[in-house]
Design an enzyme around this catalytic site. Structure first.
Site, PDB file in Angstrom:
ATOM      1  N   CYS A  74      40.051  40.421  34.368  1.00 21.59           N
ATOM      2  CA  CYS A  74      39.009  40.919  35.278  1.00 21.59           C
ATOM      3  C   CYS A  74      39.301  42.621  35.710  1.00 21.59           C
ATOM      4  CB  CYS A  74      39.242  39.709  36.436  1.00 21.59           C
ATOM      5  SG  CYS A  74      38.341  40.258  37.983  1.00 21.59           S
ATOM      6  N   CYS A 185      33.161  45.229  33.626  1.00 25.03           N
ATOM      7  CA  CYS A 185      33.316  43.739  34.154  1.00 25.03           C
ATOM      8  C   CYS A 185      33.181  42.911  33.156  1.00 25.03           C
ATOM      9  CB  CYS A 185      32.260  43.348  35.136  1.00 25.03           C
ATOM     10  SG  CYS A 185      31.884  41.696  35.749  1.00 25.03           S
TER      11      CYS A 185
END
Ligand code: DGL
Length: 267
Positions: A74, A185
């Site tokens: 992440c 992302c």
């Protein structure tokens, strides 16, 4: 730590599956323990301190599962927590997401690159450092993909809403000749079809996941912790703080090849 122990991977939700894809293909004999913090997703708009606190809790859980290496799959959690995680658990090898400004800047012919990421990642020091270090003489366009993570979590990555949101982010980049787009992302690789519909071949997509998997392999090799050497067989344990059935659905959609060797549990 033993070579037969699992690699831990975590994300706010299903985005880390794009990193698991790369890990499973490069390291097909590794066991993996995957945590999706779906109950608290998205991380992007949250204060960094909160994301750090969540990350510390998840790492403690992964260590209770005896993970031998942890991939912070992440970008937002990497930006908020990787330094502190390394300080708090000095014996644990961590791999974080790299804002892939360097390869994009090197490959850009127009000297104009785009970064699509969450607000949390764009505000973090990792991104500003990478931009300063690697993007000299290159124009860097940033866009915060607000709302995109939620659409991917809902399985609506090819929806008209995703296309409209992406168009808002990407059109200004296309208008300014961006020819390399970094996906900052881990949810965004699942938007590839929609991105390609908008870009029409004018932007190459840079997904940092294969480089992250390669770094995980390097660290395991250095520590003699590769399970292939111990003849282990891959198995994938999935945990979610939110809906386990959504995570299972996403695994089947994005990583069907693993389906025979998966288990799911509520966190
Ligand atoms: N996959 C996460 C990342 O790479 C998503 C962040 C979020 O939950 O907003 O940043």
């Amino acid at each position: 730590m033993l070579p037969t122990n699992s690699i831990g991977i975590f994300d706010s939700g299903v985005g880390g599956l794009s990193v698991l894809q790369a890990v499973a293909s490069l390291l097909p004999r590794e066991r993996v323990c995957y945590v999706a913090d779906a109950a608290r997703c998205p991380y992007g708009p949250r204060p960094a301190g909160e994301v750090l606190e969540f990350s510390l809790g998840i790492v403690k859980f992964l260590l209770s599962k005896k993970c031998k290496l942890i991939v912070v799959a992440c970008n937002t959690a990497t930006a908020a927590a990787i330094d502190e995680l390394r300080r708090a658990f000095p014996r644990v090898p961590f791999v974080g997401m790299e804002p892939a400004v360097k390869p994009a800047a090197e490959q850009s012919k127009t000297r104009s690159v785009g970064i699509l990421a969450t607000a949390g990642t764009l505000q973090g020091r990792l991104f500003s450092d990478a931009k300063e270090r690697y993007a000299a003489g290159v124009k860097v366009h940033v866009a915060a993909g607000n709302g995109l993570v939620e659409l991917v979590e809902q399985g609506r990555e090819d929806s008209p809403e995703a296309l409209a949101l992406l168009r808002t982010c990407l059109q200004p980049m296309l208008d300014d000749s961006v020819d390399e787009l970094v996906l900052g992302c881990t949810h965004y690789p699942f938007l590839k079809n929609s991105i390609e519909k908008i870009a029409q071949g004018r932007m190459a997509i840079v997904n940092p996941a294969p480089a992250v998997a390669a770094q995980a392999r390097r660290l395991l090799e250095q520590r003699n912790l590769l399970s292939s050497e111990a003849g282990a067989h891959a198995f994938y344990e999935f945990f979610s703080s939110g809906s386990v059935s959504t995570l299972a659905l996403m695994q089947k959609r994005h990583l069907p090849q693993l389906s025979e060797r998966c288990s799911y549990e509520k966190l």
